[in-house]
Design a protein around this motif. Sequence first.
Motif, PDB file in Angstrom:
ATOM      1  N   ALA A   1     -12.282 -58.371  11.059  1.00 32.87           N
ATOM      2  CA  ALA A   1     -11.535 -57.463  11.937  1.00 32.87           C
ATOM      3  C   ALA A   1     -11.291 -56.133  11.231  1.00 32.87           C
ATOM      4  CB  ALA A   1     -10.211 -58.106  12.353  1.00 32.87           C
ATOM      5  N   HIS A   2     -10.880 -56.194   9.996  1.00 36.70           N
ATOM      6  CA  HIS A   2     -10.605 -54.976   9.236  1.00 36.70           C
ATOM      7  C   HIS A   2     -11.878 -54.153   9.028  1.00 36.70           C
ATOM      8  CE1 HIS A   2      -8.682 -52.335   6.351  1.00 36.70           C
ATOM      9  NE2 HIS A   2      -9.688 -52.562   5.532  1.00 36.70           N
ATOM     10  N   LYS A   3     -12.946 -54.817   8.640  1.00 37.44           N
ATOM     11  CA  LYS A   3     -14.202 -54.124   8.353  1.00 37.44           C
ATOM     12  C   LYS A   3     -14.837 -53.521   9.603  1.00 37.44           C
ATOM     13  CE  LYS A   3     -18.520 -54.608   5.836  1.00 37.44           C
ATOM     14  NZ  LYS A   3     -19.368 -55.467   5.025  1.00 37.44           N
ATOM     15  N   SER A   4     -14.678 -54.196  10.745  1.00 37.99           N
ATOM     16  CA  SER A   4     -15.340 -53.756  11.978  1.00 37.99           C
ATOM     17  C   SER A   4     -14.462 -52.896  12.880  1.00 37.99           C
ATOM     18  CB  SER A   4     -15.811 -54.975  12.777  1.00 37.99           C
ATOM     19  OG  SER A   4     -14.698 -55.714  13.251  1.00 37.99           O
ATOM     20  N   GLY A   5     -13.150 -52.995  12.719  1.00 38.34           N
ATOM     21  CA  GLY A   5     -12.257 -52.286  13.627  1.00 38.34           C
ATOM     22  C   GLY A   5     -12.071 -53.019  14.953  1.00 38.34           C
ATOM     23  N   VAL A   6     -12.423 -54.286  14.978  1.00 35.78           N
ATOM     24  CA  VAL A   6     -12.289 -55.137  16.167  1.00 35.78           C
ATOM     25  C   VAL A   6     -11.111 -56.076  15.921  1.00 35.78           C
ATOM     26  CG1 VAL A   6     -13.449 -56.958  17.496  1.00 35.78           C
ATOM     27  CG2 VAL A   6     -14.754 -54.992  16.689  1.00 35.78           C
TER      28      VAL A   6
ATOM     29  N   THR B   1     -10.175 -60.609  19.578  1.00 32.96           N
ATOM     30  CA  THR B   1     -11.518 -60.435  20.134  1.00 32.96           C
ATOM     31  C   THR B   1     -12.521 -61.299  19.382  1.00 32.96           C
ATOM     32  OG1 THR B   1     -11.030 -58.206  20.923  1.00 32.96           O
ATOM     33  CG2 THR B   1     -13.352 -58.757  20.587  1.00 32.96           C
ATOM     34  N   ILE B   2     -12.408 -61.352  18.074  1.00 40.10           N
ATOM     35  CA  ILE B   2     -13.303 -62.184  17.267  1.00 40.10           C
ATOM     36  C   ILE B   2     -13.164 -63.653  17.660  1.00 40.10           C
ATOM     37  CG2 ILE B   2     -13.741 -63.011  14.911  1.00 40.10           C
ATOM     38  CD1 ILE B   2     -13.053 -60.070  14.024  1.00 40.10           C
TER      39      ILE B   2
ATOM     40  N   LYS C   1     -20.302 -52.812  16.577  1.00 38.36           N
ATOM     41  CA  LYS C   1     -19.375 -52.742  15.440  1.00 38.36           C
ATOM     42  C   LYS C   1     -19.476 -53.992  14.575  1.00 38.36           C
ATOM     43  CE  LYS C   1     -15.823 -49.935  17.708  1.00 38.36           C
ATOM     44  NZ  LYS C   1     -14.422 -49.945  18.182  1.00 38.36           N
ATOM     45  N   LEU C   2     -19.576 -55.137  15.224  1.00 39.64           N
ATOM     46  CA  LEU C   2     -19.654 -56.401  14.486  1.00 39.64           C
ATOM     47  C   LEU C   2     -20.990 -56.559  13.770  1.00 39.64           C
ATOM     48  CD1 LEU C   2     -17.824 -58.588  17.115  1.00 39.64           C
ATOM     49  CD2 LEU C   2     -16.984 -58.013  14.824  1.00 39.64           C
ATOM     50  N   LEU C   3     -22.077 -56.132  14.402  1.00 40.22           N
ATOM     51  CA  LEU C   3     -23.385 -56.174  13.751  1.00 40.22           C
ATOM     52  C   LEU C   3     -23.373 -55.326  12.476  1.00 40.22           C
ATOM     53  CD1 LEU C   3     -25.712 -55.905  16.865  1.00 40.22           C
ATOM     54  CD2 LEU C   3     -25.705 -57.792  15.227  1.00 40.22           C
ATOM     55  N   VAL C   4     -22.813 -54.133  12.567  1.00 40.90           N
ATOM     56  CA  VAL C   4     -22.735 -53.243  11.399  1.00 40.90           C
ATOM     57  C   VAL C   4     -21.885 -53.885  10.307  1.00 40.90           C
ATOM     58  CG1 VAL C   4     -21.851 -51.022  10.585  1.00 40.90           C
ATOM     59  CG2 VAL C   4     -23.164 -51.131  12.714  1.00 40.90           C
ATOM     60  N   ALA C   5     -20.738 -54.441  10.685  1.00 41.98           N
ATOM     61  CA  ALA C   5     -19.838 -55.057   9.707  1.00 41.98           C
ATOM     62  C   ALA C   5     -20.477 -56.263   9.026  1.00 41.98           C
ATOM     63  CB  ALA C   5     -18.531 -55.469  10.385  1.00 41.98           C
ATOM     64  N   LEU C   6     -21.379 -56.942   9.720  1.00 39.46           N
ATOM     65  CA  LEU C   6     -22.058 -58.113   9.158  1.00 39.46           C
ATOM     66  C   LEU C   6     -23.405 -57.755   8.520  1.00 39.46           C
ATOM     67  CD1 LEU C   6     -21.261 -60.655  12.017  1.00 39.46           C
ATOM     68  CD2 LEU C   6     -20.322 -60.682   9.697  1.00 39.46           C
ATOM     69  N   ASN C   7     -23.669 -56.437   8.396  1.00 39.35           N
ATOM     70  CA  ASN C   7     -24.914 -55.944   7.783  1.00 39.35           C
ATOM     71  C   ASN C   7     -26.156 -56.458   8.504  1.00 39.35           C
ATOM     72  OD1 ASN C   7     -23.520 -54.522   5.711  1.00 39.35           O
ATOM     73  ND2 ASN C   7     -23.257 -56.472   4.640  1.00 39.35           N
ATOM     74  N   LEU C   8     -26.090 -56.492   9.829  1.00 41.93           N
ATOM     75  CA  LEU C   8     -27.215 -56.941  10.638  1.00 41.93           C
ATOM     76  C   LEU C   8     -27.741 -55.761  11.443  1.00 41.93           C
ATOM     77  CD1 LEU C   8     -25.741 -60.317  11.909  1.00 41.93           C
ATOM     78  CD2 LEU C   8     -27.483 -60.003  10.147  1.00 41.93           C
TER      79      LEU C   8
END
Length: 72
Positions: A25-30, A34-35, A51-58
Amino acid sequence: MAILEKKSNFRRKREEMLMSRADLAHKSGVSIQTIVRIERGKPCRVQTRHKLLVALNLSISDDEWLFGSLQR
């Protein structure tokens, strides 16, 4: 008899990266809420998925694998 929970690819990937929901949540801003909803198979917006894809390096190409058919 225990009911086995089927983990989503999203949750598996988060756990594989040793990230808590709060970390993601912190890394993605979500939000954590929601997660949790996504891990339970609820749909989310395209912007949230990005946002989640970026935070997970995908990459964007991992969207369907990570989120399945969750569309909004």
